[in-house]
Design an enzyme around this catalytic site. Structure first.
Site, PDB file in Angstrom:
ATOM      1  N   ARG A  46       1.171  -1.037  -0.019  1.00  0.00           N
ATOM      2  CA  ARG A  46      -0.095   0.195  -0.224  1.00  0.00           C
ATOM      3  C   ARG A  46       0.732   1.174   0.084  1.00  0.00           C
ATOM      4  NH1 ARG A  46      -2.290   3.191   3.796  1.00  0.00           N
ATOM      5  NH2 ARG A  46      -4.190   3.907   3.214  1.00  0.00           N
ATOM      6  N   SER A 117     -12.872  -3.035   0.673  1.00  0.00           N
ATOM      7  CA  SER A 117     -13.108  -2.291   2.504  1.00  0.00           C
ATOM      8  C   SER A 117     -14.619  -1.794   2.645  1.00  0.00           C
ATOM      9  CB  SER A 117     -12.447  -0.691   2.423  1.00  0.00           C
ATOM     10  OG  SER A 117     -10.840  -1.128   2.329  1.00  0.00           O
ATOM     11  N   LYS A 146      -3.870   5.805   9.165  1.00  0.00           N
ATOM     12  CA  LYS A 146      -5.115   6.742   7.089  1.00  0.00           C
ATOM     13  C   LYS A 146      -4.930   8.060   7.711  1.00  0.00           C
ATOM     14  CE  LYS A 146      -8.916   5.225   4.980  1.00  0.00           C
ATOM     15  NZ  LYS A 146      -8.754   4.809   3.966  1.00  0.00           N
TER      16      LYS A 146
END
Ligand code: 3NM
Length: 216
Positions: A46, A117, A146
């Site tokens: 990621r 998600s 995040k």
């Protein structure tokens, strides 16, 4: 190749390590190798956040990380970047709610693993209809990793999804540490995904081992 079975998917989700170069002060290949030695079961590349790599640099890092996963028999998943996943012949892709049409992504990636998600029942149902193999649900605890995370849903939210009839593989995400991981297990998730619990640990191997121990 056929789509992954739910049982196999659940095995892979147990301790799901996610990272990109902005998450770690040490070189990511080294951290991944150490985490694998501690027993992580799945890895997601990621590459997001401050000073994240792009283009050929991102591809080169991904290629190295994929090789480490392959040599150690754990699947290599790419976050969001479907083109890169195909270029690197990744084992799968993970996408959020704003990362494009999930059904179209399923078409493009064939039988590779597809994670989506989801933050509520409706998103979960839609993701499954569109071809998700597993759902990522969170943040189950507060997270600094995040910046645009949704509101904290708590680990018991996954148990609520189960009660509403969502029985597919689910991995919990967000703020999971060695000290709260037991709540993820009792909250009926199939696994826990972590970034900082491993990338910021003094010893990623020990951190991964401690997370894995919670399942045993
Ligand atoms: N997704 P850490 S929370 C990548 O809620 C990500 O969907 C989330 O990092 C979501 O383990 C999150 O360091 C960050 O809290 C997870």
């Amino acid at each position: 190749m056929a789509r992954i079975s739910s049982d196999k998917m659940r095995d892979y989700l147990k301790v799901y390590f996610i990272a990109g170069s902005p998450n770690s002060t040490n070189p990511l290949p080294q951290v991944l190798q150490q985490a694998i030695e501690g027993g992580v079961t799945l890895f997601q590349f990621r590459e997001k956040g401050k000073d994240h790599l792009q283009g050929k640099d991102k591809e080169a890092l991904g290629k190295g990380l994929k090789k480490i996963c392959k040599d150690n028999n754990i699947p290599f998943i790419v976050n969001d970047d479907v083109d890169l996943a195909i270029t690197l012949d990744a084992d799968g892709v993970h996408v959020g709610q704003d990362d494009g049409n999930v059904a179209a992504i399923r078409e493009r990636i064939g039988d590779r693993i597809l994670g989506v998600s989801a933050h509520n029942y409706e998103e979960a149902v839609q993701a499954l209809a569109d071809g998700a193999d597993y759902l990522g649900v969170g943040p189950v605890f507060p997270t600094d990793t995040k910046a645009d995370a949704e509101d904290v849903c708590g680990p018991d939210f996954i148990a609520e999804l189960r009660e509403q009839g969502i029985h597919v593989p689910i991995v919990a995400i967000g703020g999971i540490t060695e000290s709260n991981a037991d709540q993820v297990v009792s909250g009926k998730a199939d696994g826990m995904s972590v970034i900082s619990a491993i990338t910021k640990a003094e010893d990623p191997t020990v951190a991964a081992k401690n997370l894995l121990r919670v399942w045993k």
